[in-house]
Design a protein around this motif. Structure first.
Motif, PDB file in Angstrom:
ATOM      1  N   ASN A 158     -21.297 -22.338 -38.411  1.00  0.00           N
ATOM      2  CA  ASN A 158     -21.626 -23.187 -38.670  1.00  0.00           C
ATOM      3  C   ASN A 158     -21.179 -24.042 -36.739  1.00  0.00           C
ATOM      4  O   ASN A 158     -21.021 -23.703 -36.612  1.00  0.00           O
ATOM      5  N   ASP A 159     -20.792 -25.569 -37.284  1.00  0.00           N
ATOM      6  CA  ASP A 159     -20.122 -26.352 -36.738  1.00  0.00           C
ATOM      7  C   ASP A 159     -18.811 -25.761 -35.867  1.00  0.00           C
ATOM      8  O   ASP A 159     -18.714 -26.170 -34.688  1.00  0.00           O
ATOM      9  N   VAL A 160     -18.280 -25.465 -37.042  1.00  0.00           N
ATOM     10  CA  VAL A 160     -16.480 -25.535 -36.541  1.00  0.00           C
ATOM     11  C   VAL A 160     -16.530 -23.781 -35.824  1.00  0.00           C
ATOM     12  O   VAL A 160     -15.644 -23.696 -34.957  1.00  0.00           O
ATOM     13  N   GLY A 161     -17.433 -22.662 -36.225  1.00  0.00           N
ATOM     14  CA  GLY A 161     -17.478 -21.588 -35.552  1.00  0.00           C
ATOM     15  C   GLY A 161     -18.201 -21.742 -34.490  1.00  0.00           C
ATOM     16  O   GLY A 161     -17.531 -21.008 -33.418  1.00  0.00           O
ATOM     17  N   MET A 162     -19.117 -22.829 -34.216  1.00  0.00           N
ATOM     18  CA  MET A 162     -20.141 -23.149 -32.349  1.00  0.00           C
ATOM     19  C   MET A 162     -18.444 -24.001 -31.563  1.00  0.00           C
ATOM     20  O   MET A 162     -18.434 -23.491 -30.815  1.00  0.00           O
ATOM     21  N   ALA A 163     -18.207 -24.577 -32.840  1.00  0.00           N
ATOM     22  CA  ALA A 163     -16.812 -25.305 -31.244  1.00  0.00           C
ATOM     23  C   ALA A 163     -15.529 -24.844 -31.271  1.00  0.00           C
ATOM     24  O   ALA A 163     -15.692 -24.518 -29.859  1.00  0.00           O
ATOM     25  N   ALA A 164     -15.529 -23.084 -32.420  1.00  0.00           N
ATOM     26  CA  ALA A 164     -14.415 -22.994 -31.254  1.00  0.00           C
ATOM     27  C   ALA A 164     -14.784 -21.772 -30.951  1.00  0.00           C
ATOM     28  O   ALA A 164     -14.644 -21.344 -29.447  1.00  0.00           O
ATOM     29  N   LEU A 165     -15.988 -20.638 -30.977  1.00  0.00           N
ATOM     30  CA  LEU A 165     -17.031 -19.682 -29.658  1.00  0.00           C
ATOM     31  C   LEU A 165     -16.639 -21.020 -27.964  1.00  0.00           C
ATOM     32  O   LEU A 165     -16.562 -20.644 -27.261  1.00  0.00           O
ATOM     33  N   ALA A 166     -17.640 -22.264 -27.708  1.00  0.00           N
ATOM     34  CA  ALA A 166     -17.491 -23.007 -26.760  1.00  0.00           C
ATOM     35  C   ALA A 166     -16.155 -23.012 -26.657  1.00  0.00           C
ATOM     36  O   ALA A 166     -16.534 -22.814 -24.590  1.00  0.00           O
ATOM     37  N   LEU A 167     -14.668 -23.509 -27.195  1.00  0.00           N
ATOM     38  CA  LEU A 167     -13.614 -23.620 -26.581  1.00  0.00           C
ATOM     39  C   LEU A 167     -13.354 -22.285 -25.716  1.00  0.00           C
ATOM     40  O   LEU A 167     -12.768 -22.243 -24.908  1.00  0.00           O
ATOM     41  N   LEU A 168     -13.132 -21.246 -26.406  1.00  0.00           N
ATOM     42  CA  LEU A 168     -13.114 -19.862 -25.861  1.00  0.00           C
ATOM     43  C   LEU A 168     -13.666 -19.148 -25.342  1.00  0.00           C
ATOM     44  O   LEU A 168     -12.670 -19.153 -24.141  1.00  0.00           O
ATOM     45  N   VAL A 169     -14.437 -19.849 -24.623  1.00  0.00           N
ATOM     46  CA  VAL A 169     -16.055 -20.317 -22.859  1.00  0.00           C
ATOM     47  C   VAL A 169     -15.414 -20.431 -22.427  1.00  0.00           C
ATOM     48  O   VAL A 169     -14.085 -20.264 -21.278  1.00  0.00           O
ATOM     49  N   ALA A 170     -14.802 -21.901 -22.526  1.00  0.00           N
ATOM     50  CA  ALA A 170     -14.464 -22.652 -21.621  1.00  0.00           C
ATOM     51  C   ALA A 170     -12.634 -22.706 -21.508  1.00  0.00           C
ATOM     52  O   ALA A 170     -12.474 -22.788 -20.629  1.00  0.00           O
ATOM     53  N   GLN A 171     -12.079 -22.265 -22.233  1.00  0.00           N
ATOM     54  CA  GLN A 171     -10.525 -22.026 -22.571  1.00  0.00           C
ATOM     55  C   GLN A 171     -10.676 -20.216 -21.123  1.00  0.00           C
ATOM     56  O   GLN A 171      -9.213 -19.929 -20.751  1.00  0.00           O
ATOM     57  N   SER A 172     -11.389 -20.141 -21.073  1.00  0.00           N
ATOM     58  CA  SER A 172     -11.270 -18.727 -20.598  1.00  0.00           C
ATOM     59  C   SER A 172     -11.214 -17.891 -19.129  1.00  0.00           C
ATOM     60  O   SER A 172     -11.340 -19.200 -18.720  1.00  0.00           O
ATOM     61  N   ASP A 173     -10.990 -17.186 -18.587  1.00  0.00           N
ATOM     62  CA  ASP A 173     -10.649 -16.653 -17.452  1.00  0.00           C
ATOM     63  C   ASP A 173     -11.992 -17.271 -16.471  1.00  0.00           C
ATOM     64  O   ASP A 173     -12.444 -16.477 -17.475  1.00  0.00           O
ATOM     65  N   PRO A 174     -11.923 -17.840 -15.778  1.00  0.00           N
ATOM     66  CA  PRO A 174     -13.153 -17.258 -15.148  1.00  0.00           C
ATOM     67  C   PRO A 174     -14.110 -15.992 -14.207  1.00  0.00           C
ATOM     68  O   PRO A 174     -15.237 -16.029 -14.795  1.00  0.00           O
ATOM     69  N   ASN A 175     -13.066 -15.504 -13.847  1.00  0.00           N
ATOM     70  CA  ASN A 175     -13.868 -13.848 -14.383  1.00  0.00           C
ATOM     71  C   ASN A 175     -14.121 -13.393 -15.705  1.00  0.00           C
ATOM     72  O   ASN A 175     -15.138 -12.401 -15.197  1.00  0.00           O
TER      73      ASN A 175
END
Length: 45
Positions: free
Chosen positions: A11-28
């Protein structure tokens, strides 16, 4: 994200959570998280 039979993969909330997880992750780790997310979504279709 929608499957061919029109049921939801995530769902949209899950997709947003995954996007934020990737965005906030360590660049490596970003490429790894993207690959894991794509693999998870592909297996769900």
């Amino acid at each position: 994200m929608i499957r061919k039979d029109e049921s939801q993969v995530i769902n949209d909330v899950g997709m947003a959570a995954l996007a934020l997880l990737v965005a906030q992750s360590d660049p490596n780790d970003k490429d790894l998280l993207i690959r894991l997310t794509m693999n998870m979504l592909e297996k769900s279709t």
